[in-house]
Structure formats: C-alpha cells, structure tokens
Design a protein around this motif. Structure first.
Motif, PDB file in Angstrom:
ATOM      1  N   GLU A  76     104.415 -26.992  44.012  1.00 18.03           N
ATOM      2  CA  GLU A  76     103.376 -26.112  44.533  1.00 18.03           C
ATOM      3  C   GLU A  76     103.390 -26.012  46.065  1.00 18.03           C
ATOM      4  OE1 GLU A  76      99.615 -27.157  42.921  1.00 18.03           O
ATOM      5  OE2 GLU A  76      98.716 -25.223  43.440  1.00 18.03           O
ATOM      6  N   THR A  77     103.576 -27.145  46.739  1.00 19.18           N
ATOM      7  CA  THR A  77     103.575 -27.139  48.207  1.00 19.18           C
ATOM      8  C   THR A  77     104.699 -26.278  48.751  1.00 19.18           C
ATOM      9  OG1 THR A  77     102.881 -29.431  47.966  1.00 19.18           O
ATOM     10  CG2 THR A  77     103.410 -28.698  50.185  1.00 19.18           C
ATOM     11  N   VAL A  78     105.891 -26.453  48.195  1.00 18.46           N
ATOM     12  CA  VAL A  78     107.043 -25.662  48.643  1.00 18.46           C
ATOM     13  C   VAL A  78     106.807 -24.185  48.358  1.00 18.46           C
ATOM     14  CG1 VAL A  78     109.531 -25.297  48.341  1.00 18.46           C
ATOM     15  CG2 VAL A  78     108.580 -27.591  48.180  1.00 18.46           C
ATOM     16  N   LEU A  79     106.270 -23.893  47.194  1.00 21.74           N
ATOM     17  CA  LEU A  79     106.005 -22.509  46.812  1.00 21.74           C
ATOM     18  C   LEU A  79     105.121 -21.831  47.852  1.00 21.74           C
ATOM     19  CD1 LEU A  79     105.963 -20.235  44.480  1.00 21.74           C
ATOM     20  CD2 LEU A  79     103.751 -21.199  43.922  1.00 21.74           C
ATOM     21  N   LEU A  80     104.003 -22.491  48.194  1.00 26.54           N
ATOM     22  CA  LEU A  80     103.049 -21.872  49.110  1.00 26.54           C
ATOM     23  C   LEU A  80     103.630 -21.742  50.518  1.00 26.54           C
ATOM     24  CD1 LEU A  80      99.763 -23.513  47.820  1.00 26.54           C
ATOM     25  CD2 LEU A  80     100.537 -21.156  47.492  1.00 26.54           C
ATOM     26  N   PHE A  96     115.336 -18.553  49.211  1.00 24.56           N
ATOM     27  CA  PHE A  96     114.941 -19.872  49.722  1.00 24.56           C
ATOM     28  C   PHE A  96     115.811 -20.962  49.122  1.00 24.56           C
ATOM     29  CE2 PHE A  96     110.886 -17.621  50.546  1.00 24.56           C
ATOM     30  CZ  PHE A  96     110.811 -17.884  51.899  1.00 24.56           C
ATOM     31  N   GLU A  97     115.811 -22.113  49.808  1.00 21.50           N
ATOM     32  CA  GLU A  97     116.626 -23.231  49.330  1.00 21.50           C
ATOM     33  C   GLU A  97     116.263 -23.563  47.882  1.00 21.50           C
ATOM     34  OE1 GLU A  97     116.972 -26.390  52.163  1.00 21.50           O
ATOM     35  OE2 GLU A  97     117.340 -27.817  50.528  1.00 21.50           O
ATOM     36  N   THR A  98     114.967 -23.567  47.585  1.00 18.36           N
ATOM     37  CA  THR A  98     114.539 -23.603  46.183  1.00 18.36           C
ATOM     38  C   THR A  98     114.015 -22.214  45.865  1.00 18.36           C
ATOM     39  OG1 THR A  98     113.903 -25.909  46.440  1.00 18.36           O
ATOM     40  CG2 THR A  98     113.121 -24.801  44.481  1.00 18.36           C
ATOM     41  N   PRO A  99     114.862 -21.392  45.258  1.00 11.44           N
ATOM     42  CA  PRO A  99     114.471 -19.994  45.037  1.00 11.44           C
ATOM     43  C   PRO A  99     113.215 -19.888  44.169  1.00 11.44           C
ATOM     44  CG  PRO A  99     116.828 -20.308  44.647  1.00 11.44           C
ATOM     45  CD  PRO A  99     116.231 -21.667  44.779  1.00 11.44           C
ATOM     46  N   ILE A 100     112.427 -18.849  44.448  1.00 10.09           N
ATOM     47  CA  ILE A 100     111.213 -18.588  43.670  1.00 10.09           C
ATOM     48  C   ILE A 100     111.479 -17.358  42.802  1.00 10.09           C
ATOM     49  CG2 ILE A 100     108.770 -17.945  43.797  1.00 10.09           C
ATOM     50  CD1 ILE A 100     108.883 -19.224  46.703  1.00 10.09           C
ATOM     51  N   ILE A 101     111.257 -17.497  41.496  1.00 10.73           N
ATOM     52  CA  ILE A 101     111.470 -16.371  40.586  1.00 10.73           C
ATOM     53  C   ILE A 101     110.104 -15.852  40.147  1.00 10.73           C
ATOM     54  CG2 ILE A 101     112.736 -15.565  38.532  1.00 10.73           C
ATOM     55  CD1 ILE A 101     114.572 -16.992  40.540  1.00 10.73           C
ATOM     56  N   LEU A 125     130.778 -21.389  56.097  1.00 15.83           N
ATOM     57  CA  LEU A 125     131.647 -21.368  54.920  1.00 15.83           C
ATOM     58  C   LEU A 125     131.546 -22.673  54.143  1.00 15.83           C
ATOM     59  CD1 LEU A 125     133.806 -19.836  53.318  1.00 15.83           C
ATOM     60  CD2 LEU A 125     135.539 -20.900  54.762  1.00 15.83           C
ATOM     61  N   LEU A 126     131.553 -23.797  54.897  1.00 17.28           N
ATOM     62  CA  LEU A 126     131.449 -25.102  54.231  1.00 17.28           C
ATOM     63  C   LEU A 126     130.112 -25.236  53.504  1.00 17.28           C
ATOM     64  CD1 LEU A 126     133.054 -27.300  57.015  1.00 17.28           C
ATOM     65  CD2 LEU A 126     133.908 -27.088  54.672  1.00 17.28           C
ATOM     66  N   LYS A 127     129.076 -24.722  54.133  1.00 18.73           N
ATOM     67  CA  LYS A 127     127.748 -24.795  53.532  1.00 18.73           C
ATOM     68  C   LYS A 127     127.714 -24.001  52.222  1.00 18.73           C
ATOM     69  CE  LYS A 127     123.209 -25.123  55.622  1.00 18.73           C
ATOM     70  NZ  LYS A 127     122.485 -24.725  56.826  1.00 18.73           N
ATOM     71  N   THR A 128     128.268 -22.796  52.271  1.00 20.98           N
ATOM     72  CA  THR A 128     128.295 -21.955  51.064  1.00 20.98           C
ATOM     73  C   THR A 128     129.095 -22.630  49.960  1.00 20.98           C
ATOM     74  OG1 THR A 128     128.338 -20.071  52.535  1.00 20.98           O
ATOM     75  CG2 THR A 128     128.778 -19.613  50.228  1.00 20.98           C
ATOM     76  N   ALA A 150     125.689 -25.905  45.242  1.00 21.98           N
ATOM     77  CA  ALA A 150     125.942 -25.822  43.807  1.00 21.98           C
ATOM     78  C   ALA A 150     125.453 -24.479  43.279  1.00 21.98           C
ATOM     79  CB  ALA A 150     125.210 -26.954  43.088  1.00 21.98           C
ATOM     80  N   THR A 151     126.182 -23.924  42.327  1.00 23.02           N
ATOM     81  CA  THR A 151     125.726 -22.665  41.743  1.00 23.02           C
ATOM     82  C   THR A 151     124.584 -22.921  40.766  1.00 23.02           C
ATOM     83  OG1 THR A 151     127.480 -22.885  40.135  1.00 23.02           O
ATOM     84  CG2 THR A 151     127.895 -21.406  41.970  1.00 23.02           C
ATOM     85  N   LEU A 152     124.559 -24.132  40.230  1.00 24.44           N
ATOM     86  CA  LEU A 152     123.452 -24.505  39.341  1.00 24.44           C
ATOM     87  C   LEU A 152     122.374 -25.139  40.199  1.00 24.44           C
ATOM     88  CD1 LEU A 152     122.335 -24.786  36.463  1.00 24.44           C
ATOM     89  CD2 LEU A 152     123.570 -26.927  36.259  1.00 24.44           C
ATOM     90  N   GLN A 153     121.338 -24.366  40.521  1.00 21.50           N
ATOM     91  CA  GLN A 153     120.316 -24.827  41.445  1.00 21.50           C
ATOM     92  C   GLN A 153     118.973 -24.937  40.769  1.00 21.50           C
ATOM     93  OE1 GLN A 153     119.870 -22.738  45.283  1.00 21.50           O
ATOM     94  NE2 GLN A 153     121.581 -21.521  44.635  1.00 21.50           N
ATOM     95  N   SER A 154     118.124 -25.757  41.370  1.00 18.97           N
ATOM     96  CA  SER A 154     116.756 -25.837  40.882  1.00 18.97           C
ATOM     97  C   SER A 154     115.981 -24.628  41.409  1.00 18.97           C
ATOM     98  CB  SER A 154     116.178 -27.158  41.391  1.00 18.97           C
ATOM     99  OG  SER A 154     114.831 -27.014  41.686  1.00 18.97           O
TER     100      SER A 154
END
Ligand code: PLP
Length: 451
Positions: free
Chosen positions: A437-441, A412-417, A65-68, A72-76
């Motif tokens: 790129e590294t995170v994406l792959l 993912f922590e950095t969501p991919i669209i 719950l604390l993590k959620t 932030a709702t505004l994420q990269s």
C-alpha cells in the motif's frame, strides 16, 4: 565544424573508475560484453552520419544496458484490478507460511524422497497427500504439476483406448488452448459425446454406458454459463448410475474450493469434499485457483484409481516439484488450522468486508487528494467462477489521459496494474496486498506530479 572525437577503445572504457566500479554488480565478462555492444551500436550510428557521443553519454548507455539486461522479466507487480485470480498476474499470491516452507526446505537439502525413520529412499508424493485426505475425506491423493496435467494423466491411466462419456455442455475450452475434447484425445481416450449443449439427461448417460462407455467424465464449466432451457442430472444421480455398472466417475472440478464459495458471498458451488461425498471417484482441481496455493494439479479419490495413476509412465513427467509440495503443504495446513480466511491471501481477499474496502479507498483518496470513491465490482477471475463478482469500493482517478497514466503506472520498479473504465483509472483495494500500500500511494503521487 564537428569536433573530431575518436570512438574510445574497449580497454580505455574498462579502465574508467565509473565502469570498473560496476564490477561488483555485474562481473567483468558481462561488463566487457555490454561495452562492446554499446561501441558496436555507436560505430553503426556514426557510419550513418551521427556524431560520436561524449564519454559520459557512453558510460550512461553501458550502465543502462546492464540495468536492462539484469532486470528479471518475471517481476512482482501491484494488482489493483480487483481481479482476485488473475491468470496473467500469476493467479494466487502465496501465504507467508508457504513462502517460509519453500525457503526452509529448498535453500538446502530436504526429505523430498527420503524416509527418515528407515534411512532409505522414500516417496515424494506422500508430502501433501496426508493433509489432502484429511481435509477432503478422500482415501488417497496425488499432486502433479497443474490441473490440465492431472486430467490428462487420469484419463491416460484409466481410459486409454476406452470410451469416455461426457456431456456436450462440458466440452469446454479453459483458455491457453486447454480444450477438454483435445485433452481426451491426447490421453488416448475415446470421446463419447452425449446430450446437447443445453440439456443432458440421465438417460443419455445410461445410453452411453450401453454403448460401451467405461468412464464418466464431468468437467466444471468454469468460465462460462449456460442459462435458460437447461437441464443436467445431479452429481449423486450420475454417480449412482455409473456405480451400478461399476464405472468410475472423474470430476474435473477446475477451481476446486475447500470452503463453500457461498460462505464468501459467491454463488454456491460444490466443494471438493462435497463432490467426493456425492460419489465422484476422483476429483481433479488446481492448486492456484480458489485454494490459493502454488500451481499444482491435485487428484483426490479412491486409492485403487490413484495407485493406477501413480503407476502410469506420464506421472514421472508431470510430478510436482519440491517448491510446489512445500508451498502446497503449508497452504493446506492453514486450512486444517481453520486460519485460511486470515492467512491465505485469496481467501482473505474474497472475505473482505465492503465497509472496510470503502474506508480503504477513502484513505487513498485523502492521501492523494484526488479522485472519488465509487461503488464497483471485483471479479473473481482465473476461469474460476463464471462472471461472478463481489461488490467493492474503488478509487476512480481522472487523469488527463487514462491510457497514458496507466502506462506510467506500469513503468515503476514495482509496476501498478489498474483498470480503465469510461476513461477513468480504477483502483480496487481488494487485491492490493497490505505491504504494497505504501509503495502504491507514493507512486500514484509521482504519477500525478508528472501530469
Ligand atoms: C482451470 C481449469 C483447468 C486447468 O487447470 P490448470 O491448473 O490451469 O492447469 C482444467 N479444467 C478446468 C475445469 C479448469 O477450470
């Protein structure tokens, strides 16, 4: 028989080392409220017949719950859609120097409204103005919060209770409810519609002036196109006519490129500089469309008109903040130095070579050992250039379910669209920033391993 376990008390939970160890991250008060929230939930579940969870389970629920709550709702995110100016994804990513300028001027105090040479109050609107006039050739410039605000403010200051002529082909809705006719009414201007949807002639403008129009407004069609039996006078023709009657011409250019889109492989369009050269008295445009800077509404043009706008009461409520001014000035400097194609992400993305995109998609394919490299199109987007695309190369993936795979990518922590077409997941290298790129792959590999 169910083992009878009491529901733990708030205090007993708070005393557990795993819970008290969360103090550093969340602070005492927040943890207490999370513990209470979880216990309330458990009580209501128990009263509807569920068993009491174990202590470990309770701890897990509190931690989750604390993590959620702290995410932030505004994420990269990673934009693999190929849509360069994606309004839903924040339009233009900033250049590095813009970010540095924000940090440098905003972590502490700044000269936002302070004149260092005189040691007294200065003006906030001088900051980007000098760069803007130098780059566009305008006499003066003013920056406000966004372009919708810029148009509204210009009309309110120059045409309140006055008739404003505008072609019916330009009564556009930009999206998000920004409709030119509505903005005009709200500003207090009286709309004088001229011509038809597909054809407007110079004589229509002349008639409008005879009928008492006191300003001519032009709006870029931005997000749509009228083709076929169409006609519209050129900007020099319109401005020459208006100036004969001493009327100002205001051009809502929308995207407002400083670099001719044609040099980027797009259809030619008037730049801000060219619009001024062709006689527009004021040009309004966005900071975060083709310019590639922060959200802003930029007004450039005649000093006399800009001064009138600056003096209007609305200016105070629409003025740009210091983060915007810092980022905008830094972005404009990149243009002035002739570096924009390398350093301003929007321009860099639009300038990418096909061979380079193809090679990158190929590298992704060999790294993932999945999918095919196919030819495709990147959209410009952002209500900037209607229907315009640039050729690109895509990595097309064929997971069991494209929809579910995409859902996984968004978690993912950095969501991919990514885009889906014909049940394939399409990844466009054009809009993926080099450091993503590294995170994406890595995450694509994880998503495949979960198939
Ligand atoms: C995008 C656009 C606007 C609105 O600009 P914002 O910066 O989003 O407020 C207004 N007019 C035109 C023609 C546009 O294309």
């Amino acid at each position: 028989m169910k083992p009878l376990r009491p529901i733990p008390s708030v205090d007993s939970l708070l005393n557990l080392p795993t819970i008290s160890g969360l103090q550093q991250d969340y602070g005492h008060a927040w943890i207490v409220s999370a513990v209470r929230e979880v216990l309330d939930e458990i009580r209501s579940q128990v009263s509807s017949g569920e068993t009491i969870p174990t202590e470990e389970e309770i701890i897990q629920r509190v931690t989750n719950l604390l993590k959620t709550q702290s995410t932030a709702t505004l994420q990269s995110v990673i934009n693999a859609t190929g849509v360069v100016l994606h309004t839903n994804l924040g339009r233009a990513p900033l250049c590095r120097s813009a970010l540095d300028a924000i940090a440098q001027t905003s972590l502490g105090f700044s000269t936002l409204e302070y004149d260092l040479s005189r040691g007294q109050r200065g003006k906030r609107d001088i900051h980007a103005a000098d760069l803007l006039t130098r780059l566009t050739g305008a006499e003066a410039a003013l920056v406000v919060n966004n372009n919708a605000g810029a148009v509204m403010l210009a009309l309110a200051a120059l045409a309140n209770r006055k008739k404003v002529a505008i072609s019916r082909s330009q009564l556009v809705e930009i999206g998000g409810g920004f409709r030119i006719p509505e903005v005009m009414r709200l500003s207090g201007a009286k709309l004088l519609e001229i011509g038809t949807t597909n054809r407007t002639h110079l004589a229509d403008y002349e008639n409008a002036i005879q009928e008492g129009a006191q300003l001519v407004l032009l709006a870029h069609q931005s997000n749509f196109k009228i083709v076929g039996f169409t006609s519209t006078p050129s900007l020099p023709e319109i401005t020459a006519l208006a100036h004969r009657y001493d009327l100002p011409v205001v051009y809502d250019l929308g995207s407002g490129a400083l670099i001719d889109p044609e040099t980027l492989g797009l259809e030619p369009d008037l730049t801000v500089q060219a619009s001024l050269r062709h006689g527009a008295d004021l040009v309004c445009f966005s900071g975060d469309k083709l310019l590639g800077g922060p959200q802003a509404g930029i007004i450039v043009g005649k000093t006399k008109l800009i001064e009138k706008i600056r003096g209007h009461a609305f200016y105070r409520s629409l003025r740009a903040d210091k983060l915007c001014l810092a980022a905008l000035s830094a972005t404009l400097l990149e243009y002035l130095k002739g570096m924009a194609a390398e350093t301003v992400p929007v321009i860099a993305m639009l300038s990418r070579k096909e061979a380079d995109l193809r090679a990158q998609a190929g590298r992704w394919r060999s790294e993932l050992q999945a999918g095919q490299v196919i030819a495709g199109e990147s959209a410009i987007g952002g209500g900037s250039l209607p229907g315009q695309t640039l050729p690109t190369w895509l990595l097309a993936l064929n997971p069991k379910s494209a929809r579910k795979f995409n859902q996984r990518l968004r978690r993912f922590e950095t969501p991919i669209i990514a885009r889906i077409e014909n049940d394939q997941v399409l990844l466009d290298p054009r809009t993926v920033l080099p450091d993503q790129e590294t995170v994406l792959l890595a995450n694509l590999k994880i998503a495949f391993s979960e198939e």
